[in-house]
Design a protein around this motif. Structure first.
Motif: not given
Length: 263
Positions: A80-109
């Motif tokens: 998990l320490s391998a930085r496979t996606h920039g500053e993140a690993n595969r699983f961290q990227k899944v959550a962080l990418q929504w923040r990093d996208l240029p447009v607003p992301v709305i989660a409906a829960i």
């Protein structure tokens, strides 16, 4: 997109839907990879104005598929320490990418947002939650900690002692309590319908201004110093003042018509 993740784009709004309703949208390893693939597609999609993240069926997501973890976990989680996606690993990227996208992301829960499902939702700009939904940073129950950037994202939303409470106890909070402590942005009996309405409202504004607002919000959340944030704010506003879309917004207002923005 696939049987696990659906991607539907209409009227400049993308809907990303977890699609394992029989398993309450539990996250297995193929789902992680598909979500990253979807995020990449969205980052390159012209004319996109907003994104809705939801789960088909009764729940947003109950988190990691424990059967998949038991079956495939040894190899998938070997480094998990391998930085496979920039500053993140595969699983961290899944959550962080929504923040990093240029447009607003709305989660409906609705239903559940537990463990990995909760962390996935934390990456969104806005979380619209059913009052009776159940939310939890659940990993402690399995002898684990949140590893999908949960601590990075939580600290931007809740007080430090509240974050510690959630991390240490793994307790489940309702949508109503989630609103009180900062996990939820709004409550709605029908989160998806409310998310769609909000996405349409956002899509009707200047895409330049919306993207600028998200960039500044991200800088603020990242702890940028006041002087640097003020300078970034001024630079963003200067560019907007000189833009076609600002002129179009003013002209449309004076002419009492809907603006026609350029992407």
């Amino acid at each position: 997109m696939s049987d696990r993740v659906e991607l539907v784009v209409a009227e400049q709004v993308a809907e990303v839907r977890l699609n394992r309703p029989d398993k309450l949208n539990a996250l297995d390893f193929p789902t992680f990879d598909l979500l990253i693939e979807v995020g990449q597609l969205l980052s390159e999609m012209p004319g996109l104005r907003a994104i809705i993240l939801s789960g088909n069926g009764r729940s947003f997501s109950v988190g990691i598929d424990l059967a998949a973890l038991a079956h495939d976990g040894a190899s998938a989680l070997s480094d998990l320490s391998a930085r496979t996606h920039g500053e993140a690993n595969r699983f961290q990227k899944v959550a962080l990418q929504w923040r990093d996208l240029p447009v607003p992301v709305i989660a409906a829960i609705q239903g559940h947002a537990l463990g990995g499902g909760m962390q996935l939702a934390l990456g969104a700009d806005i979380r619209i939650v059913a009052p009776d939904a159940q939310l939890s940073v659940r990993e402690i129950v399995w002898g684990l900690i949140p590893d999908m950037a949960g601590t990075v994202l939580l600290r931007q939303l809740v007080r430090a002692d509240v974050m510690r409470d959630l991390l240490y106890s793994g307790r489940i909070v309702t949508g109503e309590e989630a609103l009180e402590i900062g996990l939820a942005t709004r409550l709605a009996d029908d989160p998806l319908a409310t998310a769609r309405e909000l996405a349409r409202e956002i899509a009707a504004y200047s895409p330049d201004a919306v993207r600028s607002a998200k960039r500044l919000a991200n800088l603020g959340s990242a702890g940028t110093s006041d002087p640097n944030l003020l300078l970034a704010e001024a630079a963003e506003q200067q560019a907007l003042l000189e833009s076609y879309n600002h002129s179009e917004a003013l002209k449309a207002s004076m002419e009492k018509r809907a603006p026609i923005y350029r992407d």
